[in-house]
Structure formats: C-alpha cells, structure tokens
Design a protein around this motif. Sequence first.
Motif, PDB file in Angstrom:
ATOM      1  N   UNK A 190       0.742  -1.391   0.090  1.00 44.18           N
ATOM      2  CA  UNK A 190       0.021   0.029  -0.179  1.00 44.18           C
ATOM      3  C   UNK A 190       0.991   1.133  -0.274  1.00 44.18           C
ATOM      4  N   UNK A 191       0.361   2.512  -0.618  1.00 45.60           N
ATOM      5  CA  UNK A 191       0.814   3.726  -0.400  1.00 45.60           C
ATOM      6  C   UNK A 191      -0.126   4.451   0.127  1.00 45.60           C
ATOM      7  N   UNK A 192       0.381   4.973   1.670  1.00 44.68           N
ATOM      8  CA  UNK A 192      -0.545   5.962   2.372  1.00 44.68           C
ATOM      9  C   UNK A 192      -0.081   7.299   2.110  1.00 44.68           C
ATOM     10  N   UNK A 193      -1.173   8.168   1.693  1.00 41.06           N
ATOM     11  CA  UNK A 193      -0.882   9.455   1.535  1.00 41.06           C
ATOM     12  C   UNK A 193      -1.833  10.333   2.507  1.00 41.06           C
ATOM     13  N   UNK A 194      -1.039  11.156   3.045  1.00 38.37           N
ATOM     14  CA  UNK A 194      -1.573  12.145   4.395  1.00 38.37           C
ATOM     15  C   UNK A 194      -0.683  12.841   4.853  1.00 38.37           C
ATOM     16  N   UNK A 195      -1.160  13.263   5.999  1.00 40.87           N
ATOM     17  CA  UNK A 195      -0.324  14.147   7.057  1.00 40.87           C
ATOM     18  C   UNK A 195       0.260  13.414   8.224  1.00 40.87           C
ATOM     19  N   UNK A 196       1.462  13.956   8.589  1.00 36.38           N
ATOM     20  CA  UNK A 196       1.959  12.955   9.560  1.00 36.38           C
ATOM     21  C   UNK A 196       2.714  14.335  10.816  1.00 36.38           C
ATOM     22  N   UNK A 197       2.815  13.527  11.680  1.00 40.25           N
ATOM     23  CA  UNK A 197       3.412  14.438  13.006  1.00 40.25           C
ATOM     24  C   UNK A 197       4.568  15.337  12.610  1.00 40.25           C
ATOM     25  N   UNK A 211       8.590   9.598  10.626  1.00 42.35           N
ATOM     26  CA  UNK A 211       7.334  10.641  10.711  1.00 42.35           C
ATOM     27  C   UNK A 211       6.711  10.910  11.968  1.00 42.35           C
ATOM     28  N   UNK A 212       7.324  10.290  12.977  1.00 41.12           N
ATOM     29  CA  UNK A 212       6.873  10.737  14.395  1.00 41.12           C
ATOM     30  C   UNK A 212       8.040  11.827  15.149  1.00 41.12           C
ATOM     31  N   UNK A 213       7.446  12.358  16.201  1.00 41.69           N
ATOM     32  CA  UNK A 213       8.247  13.152  16.965  1.00 41.69           C
ATOM     33  C   UNK A 213       9.121  12.217  17.540  1.00 41.69           C
ATOM     34  N   UNK A 214      10.352  12.703  18.030  1.00 40.00           N
ATOM     35  CA  UNK A 214      11.231  12.019  18.836  1.00 40.00           C
ATOM     36  C   UNK A 214      10.705  11.928  20.057  1.00 40.00           C
ATOM     37  N   UNK A 223       5.761  11.864  27.846  1.00 38.72           N
ATOM     38  CA  UNK A 223       5.836  11.237  26.617  1.00 38.72           C
ATOM     39  C   UNK A 223       5.250  12.011  25.763  1.00 38.72           C
ATOM     40  N   UNK A 224       5.911  12.463  24.331  1.00 39.21           N
ATOM     41  CA  UNK A 224       5.339  13.238  23.373  1.00 39.21           C
ATOM     42  C   UNK A 224       4.132  12.236  22.672  1.00 39.21           C
ATOM     43  N   UNK A 225       3.039  13.126  22.537  1.00 34.59           N
ATOM     44  CA  UNK A 225       1.967  12.768  21.802  1.00 34.59           C
ATOM     45  C   UNK A 225       2.041  13.082  20.218  1.00 34.59           C
TER      46      UNK A 225
END
Length: 526
Positions: free
Chosen positions: A31-38, A64-67, A75-77
Amino acid sequence: MNENKMKTPGVYIEEINAFGNSVVPVPTAVPAFVGYTPQAKYEGVSYINVAKKISSFAEFQSIYCYPDSVPPEQPVKQYNPDYYLVKQDQQPVKGDFITIEGSLYAIVPDPNTIYYLYNSIRLFFLNGGGDAYVVSVGTYGDPSGNPSNPEDHVINPNVELNDLLAGIKLLENEAEPTMYICPEATLLSVENNATLMQSMLLQNAEMKSAISIFDVIGGRQPDPFFYTKDISTFRNNTGVEGLSYGCAYYPFIGTTIMQDTDIDFTNLFGGNIDALAVLLKSESLSNPNITSIIKAIKDSSTIHSNISQLHTALLNASRIYHDIIAKVLSVINVLPPSGGMAGVITVTDNEIGPWQSPANRSVVGAVSLPIRLTEAEQAGLNVDAISGKSINAIRFFNGVGILIWGARTLDGNSNDWRYISVRRTLIFIEQSSILAARAYVFEPNDANTWKSVKALLSSFLTSIWKEGGLQGAMASDAFSVQCGLGTTMTSEDVLNGLMKVSIKVAVVRPAEFIVITFEQQMTTTN
C-alpha cells in the motif's frame, strides 16, 4: 560462439544456457499511504512530498513521528486531537454524546485537529501489514479553538485537496505500490473528496498497477435512518472512469488503537481546565481530592512534568472524568477502515494469493461499529442497478464478531471486473508478465523468440494454476498463450517491429452467493 572470430589454434569453451528465463512475480500487497504526519524528517533530511518505502512501524516512527522525550519529561503525543463537550437540549439524532448529572453533552472535535493517517498506519501493521510507501504531504496544522457542529460532517481546513493530489501524483514514479490509501480524504468537503477519488481512479486506470481503497464520508457517524443519502452521494462522486480499480468499505470501525494513556485533560476544551472543572463541580463538593488535583493542574510551575500523574490521579478520583475520557477515547478510536483493509489484504496475499477475496475475515483491533447493517440493508450497498457501484459492508454477526462482508470493486455490474480478487489477480499477472517480457525487447522478432516468450509465460501461468489462482482441471483449461506469425501477428506487424502475445486466463471467482436446495423425499422401503 562465432567461429569466424577464432584465429588462434587452441581449445575454446562455450557455455550454453540450459534453462530459459523465468518470470519473477511482482509484490501484490504494497500500500501507499498519502496524508499528514506529525513530522517528516530523518537525520536532517526532509521527507515532505517524498514517496518513502518503509517495512515496519518502527521505521515509520523514526521518520514521521516526534522523537521520544527524555524522562522526566512527559511522553510526546504523536496525535493530539481536541474535543469539546457541548450541552444539548435533546439527544442528537446522530453523533456522540454523554450524560453527566442528568444533562446531555455532545462530544465534538475541533475539526482542525482531526487526522487519520497516523492511526491508520498503526491499524495496518496491527493487521499484519509489511512493506508500504508513505507520502507525507505536510505536518499538522494549528487548532481553531472551536468545536464543530454535532451533526455536521467534520471538515479539517488544514487538510487540503491540492496537497493530497500532489501526493498521489508522486506515485506515478513508483511501480511497486499496488494500493492507494488516503485516510484523510473523508476530512475534505464532499466536492473536494469527489475530485480526489476521481483523480485516484484515473491514475490507477492509466498505470494499471494499483487499486484505490476508499472510505465513505458519513461512515464515522451514520444517520440510522438516512445513511443511504451518504451512500448515494459517494456513488455520485466517484465518476465513471477506472471503476474496476477502486473499492470502498462502509462504515468506519471502532478500534482499540489508542489507550487512556494516549489522551488526558489537555485534549479537552482546548486545554481549558476551567471548563472541565465546571463538569466536575458536583463531585468536587463531596471529594476534596478532585479540588486539589484541579488546583495542581492550574499550577503552571508543575504541570509540564506531571501531566500523566495528574491525569491518573483524576481518573481515580472522579467517576465523571473517567467516563468522559473513556467516551472521548471511543470517539477518537473510530477510524476509516482502509488502513485495516490494507493489512487484511497483505495477510491474505501472503497466506494464499491475490486471487483470494479479502472477505469473511475480521479486522484485528475492531471492537465496534457505528451502525450494524442487516442483510436487507447491505443488499442496497452490494448491488445497485442504477449506478452499478458496489460498496463492501463491514458487519457484525452474533457469535462471530465483526467481519468484512463484501468482495466487490466499484464496477459491480461488470461481469469481468466486479470482484476485487479478479482485478488484483490480473494486475499481478499483467505486471509480472510485462517485466519479464522486457528481456526480449530488441531481440530478433522471429520464431525462436516467440517460442521463448511463450514458454516463459506458460511456465509462469502454470505455477499460478497449481497454486489455485486459475481454474481448470488441467493447465490447458486454465490459460492459453499464443505468439506467432499467423496467430497473433501479421507480416506487416513483424516489419513494424511488433511482437504480439495473446494470453487468456480463467481467473478464480469467489462463491459470493451459495444456494443450497432442499427437497423432501418420500420414505421408501426395500
């Protein structure tokens, strides 16, 4: 060996290929996911508007996620939606609500904070997903600070049509993806959603290498009586091009992706603790602990390092707060089914093959449905005489649970392309054959080459037949491959450098309708 080139006496070695070329099957479930990431950055390199292949959720997190924060920091959301409780005079016809001290409150989001890609990726890997492409078209936008209307379709103005169209366009340069998934498409307006879906189907039809999996606007909180209006709107907005390359699933699914540790009081009322304190006022009168916790939350000098502890303390002290968090969490966990379907398709392909319908299976993590469709209600989704556009239902069955109960493309009236498994099997055969045939580009267009190509493709199709992907008692019943002068080509074709190959296959179709006939028989005596 060319004997004319032998000028010096001696012994010459000539190696002869004993085996012909083989067809390497292309991957079928990428699959190829297209959208918005953190975020979208790794080691200082931006991955915004880049089609990046990943193989695990850990790899997704790293890019694609916050460290992760360093203790004792909170913890980072990775996903941080805002929800409001809006008092109502009567129970909303649709949507989510909670009763507090005899009063009704609608649970509605700040639409600017709602995104689906992050949790859809989690649902994909939870359901057995493997390799995938991610196209991050941007990061999260700013909240509006206001709730949406309880009965309105949630539209996030931070989710822009042009961003998603550009992300889909990038996939034209990638041959490997076999599924296009855009979970945040349902956060667009109905008109923009229509434009996006039609563009995706058109690109699929032109490339002939992938299908699109769609979610239906309105599937998150269906009207129990007028949900068919959402279905009609969806059908009207998918256009007429490339329908066999698309499929849709309805409704959304309630999951367990996020837990009560993933949200807290900062996700309520835009972080306004005073608004929450009003709802807890009656409990505070009899429980001084609640008052002290609220006071500690308001203390800006301690709040940043103690959110999780204060959240846990408030959960234990206040039944109302506990119920609010549980209800809001259940709302957040209602997700588009497309991400989970990508995982189900991946597992099905790995276990059997693309010729097996991704149906009569459960979605791991699915625990509820916003509407329970009956057989009569599904009939209108599965078969539509006017548009011919089938929508696959996700249904609850007593004693079994939640199952995917449909296996059709949007081209439901086509005898050739009505089934997802048929379309995906042909994509698999076509793409594998194309790549294998490239080895013969610029080869002499003669009988030897025709024989080689025919043997190559026949061997490949025989292996698919043996695995159950083609029907027939013998291989000759399952497929035929023709290539030669007088059969697929004319003398003029040869002169023009055209080598034509004709392949016919008997693809396995699902037993969608099983009819068992019973007849009573008179008792007989010997």
